[in-house]
Design a protein around this motif. Structure first.
Motif, short mmCIF file in Angstrom:
data_model
loop_
_atom_site.label_atom_id
_atom_site.label_comp_id
_atom_site.label_asym_id
_atom_site.label_seq_id
_atom_site.Cartn_x
_atom_site.Cartn_y
_atom_site.Cartn_z
N PHE A 1 10.07 14.52 -11.42
CA PHE A 1 10.68 13.44 -10.65
C PHE A 1 9.63 12.68 -9.84
O PHE A 1 9.63 11.44 -9.79
N LEU A 2 8.71 13.41 -9.22
CA LEU A 2 7.67 12.77 -8.41
C LEU A 2 6.78 11.87 -9.26
O LEU A 2 6.40 10.78 -8.85
N LEU A 3 6.46 12.32 -10.47
CA LEU A 3 5.60 11.52 -11.35
C LEU A 3 6.31 10.25 -11.80
O LEU A 3 5.69 9.17 -11.86
N LEU A 4 7.58 10.34 -12.12
CA LEU A 4 8.33 9.14 -12.50
C LEU A 4 8.47 8.20 -11.32
O LEU A 4 8.35 6.97 -11.46
N ALA A 5 8.70 8.75 -10.11
CA ALA A 5 8.78 7.92 -8.91
C ALA A 5 7.44 7.24 -8.65
O ALA A 5 7.39 6.07 -8.24
N ALA A 6 6.34 7.95 -8.89
CA ALA A 6 5.01 7.37 -8.70
C ALA A 6 4.79 6.19 -9.63
O ALA A 6 4.31 5.13 -9.21
N ALA A 7 5.14 6.36 -10.92
CA ALA A 7 4.95 5.28 -11.89
C ALA A 7 5.81 4.07 -11.52
O ALA A 7 5.36 2.91 -11.59
N PHE A 8 7.06 4.32 -11.13
CA PHE A 8 7.95 3.22 -10.79
C PHE A 8 7.46 2.48 -9.54
O PHE A 8 7.45 1.24 -9.50
N CYS A 9 7.04 3.21 -8.52
CA CYS A 9 6.62 2.56 -7.27
C CYS A 9 5.32 1.79 -7.45
O CYS A 9 5.11 0.75 -6.81
N TRP A 10 4.42 2.28 -8.30
CA TRP A 10 3.20 1.50 -8.59
C TRP A 10 3.58 0.17 -9.25
O TRP A 10 3.06 -0.88 -8.88
N ALA A 11 4.48 0.23 -10.23
CA ALA A 11 4.92 -1.00 -10.90
C ALA A 11 5.67 -1.92 -9.95
O ALA A 11 5.46 -3.14 -9.95
N GLY B 1 0.81 -1.21 0.00
CA GLY B 1 0.00 0.00 0.00
C GLY B 1 0.84 1.26 0.00
O GLY B 1 0.52 2.25 -0.66
N SER B 2 1.96 1.23 0.73
CA SER B 2 2.83 2.39 0.77
C SER B 2 3.47 2.65 -0.59
O SER B 2 3.63 3.80 -1.00
N LEU B 3 3.84 1.56 -1.29
CA LEU B 3 4.45 1.72 -2.62
C LEU B 3 3.42 2.18 -3.65
O LEU B 3 3.61 3.19 -4.33
N MET B 4 2.31 1.43 -3.78
CA MET B 4 1.37 1.68 -4.86
C MET B 4 0.51 2.91 -4.61
O MET B 4 0.27 3.71 -5.53
N LEU B 5 0.03 3.06 -3.38
CA LEU B 5 -0.88 4.17 -3.08
C LEU B 5 -0.16 5.32 -2.39
O LEU B 5 -0.35 6.49 -2.75
N GLY B 6 0.69 4.98 -1.40
CA GLY B 6 1.38 6.03 -0.67
C GLY B 6 2.28 6.86 -1.56
O GLY B 6 2.18 8.09 -1.62
N VAL B 7 3.18 6.18 -2.30
CA VAL B 7 4.06 6.89 -3.23
C VAL B 7 3.40 6.99 -4.61
O VAL B 7 3.39 8.06 -5.22
N GLY B 8 2.83 5.88 -5.08
CA GLY B 8 2.26 5.86 -6.42
C GLY B 8 1.17 6.90 -6.62
O GLY B 8 1.09 7.53 -7.67
N ASN B 9 0.31 7.08 -5.62
CA ASN B 9 -0.72 8.10 -5.73
C ASN B 9 -0.35 9.38 -5.00
O ASN B 9 -0.64 10.48 -5.46
#
Length: 297
Positions: A155-165, A77-85
């Motif tokens: 940078f935040l948007l790329l980090a979000a995409a990577f953490c969701w994946a 949840g922290s990766l996909m939603l916390g960082v990803g979203n």
């Protein structure tokens, strides 16, 4: 046996949810953070949705997650939603909704890298071609003045995409709660973490937020989280992965259209070209995965 027919009413409704509702959440985030601090807004969105789902599932007799499953739900949840979203929510303070959606469309490209590194799934030549084309599109998109002038947002948007994946890949290897309880636990854990992060960062709500911001947050919680996220989990179990993840083609178009209509966000030729390149790369990757899955049957 897993259903594969793509034209049943539940599948069509689920596709509508991930196509249109998820595409509209970029506009919803922009409206919500125009009155509510970003992390507190995102945290409230997810912990409220997660708590409601958890209570409903408990009422229906679903087993509660074990302590280990709670820990794993916290990680994913922290990766996909916390960082990803959460990173998307923060970035939309400076980045237009359409640009944000196009950047997040790169999730399938990062998924190939994560599957290659973490799951040992060897990428084929077409997939590597798709990655090269897609990241070329990212470079072109980042040359847009509205994004190049906001390096932190990019940078935040790329980090979000990577953490969701990354979270998606890891979730297949660890012990997660079963069924919709996994979604509820992830949302609840991520929401609490984002709310705490917002408070630690100094975010506060000193006055009653504008009605528009509160309605947008409620929309994100009910439609973006409870309905669309659950619909996505249903699609993953019901149809082919290529169809379930096809929202990546549609969300940017919906987000760009709504951003232009309601926020008067400009659409530049460079942005259109970059979006076309990125979505073409995602299509290449999806077609390669579909062909490989057919060969393995």
């Amino acid at each position: 046996m897993t259903q594969r027919h793509p034209f049943t009413l539940p599948v069509l409704l689920a596709l509508f949810a991930v196509y249109i509702i998820w595409g509209s959440t970029y506009l919803g985030i922009a409206l919500a953070i125009d009155g509510i601090p970003p992390l507190l807004m995102a945290g409230t969105r997810f912990w409220s949705a997660g708590l409601l789902m958890l209570l409903w599932l408990k009422y229906r007799g679903h087993a509660m997650p074990t302590l280990r499953q709670w820990g794993n739900a916290l990680l994913i949840g922290s990766l996909m939603l916390g960082v990803g979203n959460g990173a998307v929510t923060i970035a939309e303070q400076w980045v237009a909704t359409g640009l944000a959606a196009v950047m997040i469309a790169t999730v399938p490209l990062f998924s190939i890298l994560c599957a290659h590194w973490l799951l040992g799934q060897r990428a084929h030549g077409v997939e590597w071609l798709g990655l090269a084309v897609g990241f070329g599109g990212i470079l072109l998109l980042n040359s847009d003045q509205r994004l190049s002038g906001q390096p932190l947002g990019a940078f935040l948007l790329l980090a979000a995409a990577f953490c969701w994946a990354l979270g998606s890949a890891l979730s297949r290897r660890i012990n997660m709660p079963t069924g919709p309880m996994s979604t509820a636990a992830q949302m609840l854990c991520a929401g609490v973490c984002m709310s705490l992060a917002g408070l630690l960062h100094g975010e506060r709500i000193h006055h009653i937020p504008p009605t528009k911001a509160m309605l947008a947050t409620a929309y994100l919680a009910v439609f973006g989280s409870l309905i669309a996220y659950s619909a996505y989990q249903y699609l993953l179990k019901t149809v082919r992965p290529a169809l379930a993840t096809s929202y990546a083609y549609v969300n940017p178009l919906v987000a760009v259209g709504l951003g232009t209509l309601f926020l008067s966000e400009p659409v530049t030729p460079r942005m259109v070209l970059a979006m076309t390149i990125i979505l073409s790369a995602v299509l290449l990757v999806m077609l390669a995965q579909w062909q490989r899955s057919r060969q393995q049957r």
